[in-house]
Design an enzyme around this catalytic site. Structure first.
Site, PDB file in Angstrom:
ATOM      1  N   HIS A 134       0.866  -1.196   0.000  1.00  0.00           N
ATOM      2  CA  HIS A 134       0.000   0.000   0.000  1.00  0.00           C
ATOM      3  C   HIS A 134       0.904   1.248   0.000  1.00  0.00           C
ATOM      4  CE1 HIS A 134      -3.394   2.487   0.348  1.00  0.00           C
ATOM      5  NE2 HIS A 134      -3.787   2.242   1.573  1.00  0.00           N
ATOM      6  N   GLN A 160      -0.256   4.993   0.911  1.00  0.00           N
ATOM      7  CA  GLN A 160      -0.448   5.288   2.327  1.00  0.00           C
ATOM      8  C   GLN A 160       0.869   5.731   2.969  1.00  0.00           C
ATOM      9  OE1 GLN A 160      -3.510   5.006   4.188  1.00  0.00           O
ATOM     10  NE2 GLN A 160      -2.279   6.215   5.597  1.00  0.00           N
ATOM     11  N   ASP A 188      -2.236  -1.842  12.244  1.00  0.00           N
ATOM     12  CA  ASP A 188      -3.289  -1.915  11.229  1.00  0.00           C
ATOM     13  C   ASP A 188      -4.266  -3.013  11.680  1.00  0.00           C
ATOM     14  OD1 ASP A 188      -4.749  -1.645   8.882  1.00  0.00           O
ATOM     15  OD2 ASP A 188      -3.296  -2.705   7.618  1.00  0.00           O
TER      16      ASP A 188
HETATM   17  N1  NVA Z   1      -4.456  -3.829   5.585  1.00  0.00           N
HETATM   18  C1  NVA Z   1      -5.690  -3.153   5.292  1.00  0.00           C
HETATM   19  C2  NVA Z   1      -5.425  -1.739   4.878  1.00  0.00           C
HETATM   20  C3  NVA Z   1      -6.665  -0.940   4.584  1.00  0.00           C
HETATM   21  C4  NVA Z   1      -6.373   0.448   4.107  1.00  0.00           C
HETATM   22  C5  NVA Z   1      -6.429  -3.907   4.203  1.00  0.00           C
HETATM   23  O1  NVA Z   1      -5.787  -4.344   3.240  1.00  0.00           O
HETATM   24  O2  NVA Z   1      -7.645  -4.072   4.312  1.00  0.00           O
HETATM   25  N1   CP Z   2      -6.169   3.859   4.426  1.00  0.00           N
HETATM   26  C1   CP Z   2      -6.915   3.582   3.340  1.00  0.00           C
HETATM   27  O1   CP Z   2      -6.400   3.197   2.284  1.00  0.00           O
HETATM   28  O2   CP Z   2      -8.245   3.816   3.491  1.00  0.00           O
HETATM   29  P1   CP Z   2      -9.418   3.419   2.484  1.00  0.00           P
HETATM   30  O3   CP Z   2      -9.514   1.915   2.488  1.00  0.00           O
HETATM   31  O4   CP Z   2     -10.615   4.088   3.056  1.00  0.00           O
HETATM   32  O5   CP Z   2      -9.075   3.926   1.105  1.00  0.00           O
END
Ligand code: NVA
Ligand code: CP
Length: 300
Positions: free
Chosen positions: A129, A132, A217
């Site tokens: 990600h 972020q 997280d």
């Molecule tokens: N680890 C989480 C991050 C969400 C922004 C997911 O992948 O759902």
């Molecule tokens: N942190 C993040 O990516 O949030 P969303 O899933 O709301 O986009």
């Protein structure tokens, strides 16, 4: 010539990362409605998973810059009916200036990028990600200055966010302590590539010692909803709470990419406490991604 993509933090250098952070801070502090560098340009956003922050920040960012964003879900495009990724990438990229994808498999984004004639941005995969991390690092720099040489502690799942933290540690040169339960450790290849930047710990408390920033997280990421119960059991000793924050430096900060579950990975006391900067972090998704869009689309 292949366009410049942003699929992993390893796609940018430490200098470029710092430039993006500084530019994001500048865009945040000096918003000029007349500055519309992406006038007439279009960003296509493919979401296989839900989103609040990523969708709104990219959409608002394109609007601020005079461009437009199109939201695409597999449910109502041919992507969901099995049109090959290669064909979709060629077609979509022939009509827009940039493509952002939020997908399950990381390979979906890398394949898309291979066949796209315009920059591709990773808006989250099961593996990484990176967007972020642009926002997280901007937030740290704003509050404390450069993160080089500092200690960041990751507590919880060795997931997509953890992997991007590992790569941020490599690119920006900080130390990352990780405490994750057995069976939920980060990917070995990603850890090994980071060498001395990463250290694994057996307990959350030992990992948190001397930290300048503590991050966690959710215990069950998108797509892992069925595992919620077993994950809650496996992660019960991995909550960021006052005891954990107490082991870190007195001025340590707390971050979480959100959405968060108070009482699971973070106590309400920490989440809503004075060391938490999670809402500044969320807002910075907008500013950091505006800097990213400018970097990818306006580079001379
Ligand atoms: N680890 C989480 C991050 C969400 C922004 C997911 O992948 O759902
Ligand atoms: N942190 C993040 O990516 O949030 P969303 O899933 O709301 O986009």
């Amino acid at each position: 010539m292949q366009p410049r993509h942003f699929i992993s933090l390893l796609d940018i250098s430490g200098g470029e990362f710092r430039n993006l952070i500084n530019r994001a801070i500048d865009l945040k502090n000096h918003r000029d409605p007349d500055y519309q560098p992406l006038k007439g340009q279009v960003l296509a956003m493919v979401f296989e998973k839900s989103s609040t922050r990523t969708r709104i920040s990219f959409e608002a960012g394109m609007a601020h810059f005079g461009g437009k964003a199109i939201f695409l879900s597999p449910r109502d495009t041919q992507l969901g009916r099995g049109e090959p990724l290669e064909d979709s990438a060629k077609v979509i990229s022939s009509m827009v200036d940039c493509i952002m994808l939020r997908t399950f498999k990381h390979e979906t984004v890398t394949t898309f990028a291979k066949y796209s004639s315009v920059p591709v941005i990773n808006g989250l995969t099961d593996e990484q990600h990176p967007c972020q991390l642009l926002a997280d690092m901007q937030t740290y720099f704003e509050q404390r200055g450069d993160i080089q040489g500092k200690t960041v502690t990751w507590i919880g799942d060795g997931n997509n966010m953890c992997h991007s933290y590992i790569q941020a540690a490599m690119v920006l040169d900080f130390k990352l302590h990780i405490a994750a339960p057995t069976g939920y450790q980060p990917d070995k290849t990603i850890v090994n590539a980071a060498g001395k930047h990463v250290q694994l710990f057996d307990t959350a408390l030992t990992a948190a010692k001397n930290a300048d920033l503590i991050v966690t997280d959710v215990w069950a990421s998108m797509g892992q909803e069925d595992e919620q119960k077993q994950r809650c059991a496996a992660f019960k000793n991995y909550q960021v709470n006052a005891e954990i924050m107490g082991a870190a430096h007195a001025d340590a900060l707390f971050m979480h990419c959100l959405p968060a579950h108070r009482g699971e990975e973070v106590s309400a006391e920490v989440m809503d406490g004075p060391q938490s900067i999670v809402f500044a972090e969320a807002e910075n998704r907008l500013h950091a991604q505006k800097a990213l869009l400018e970097f990818l689309l306006c580079a001379k």
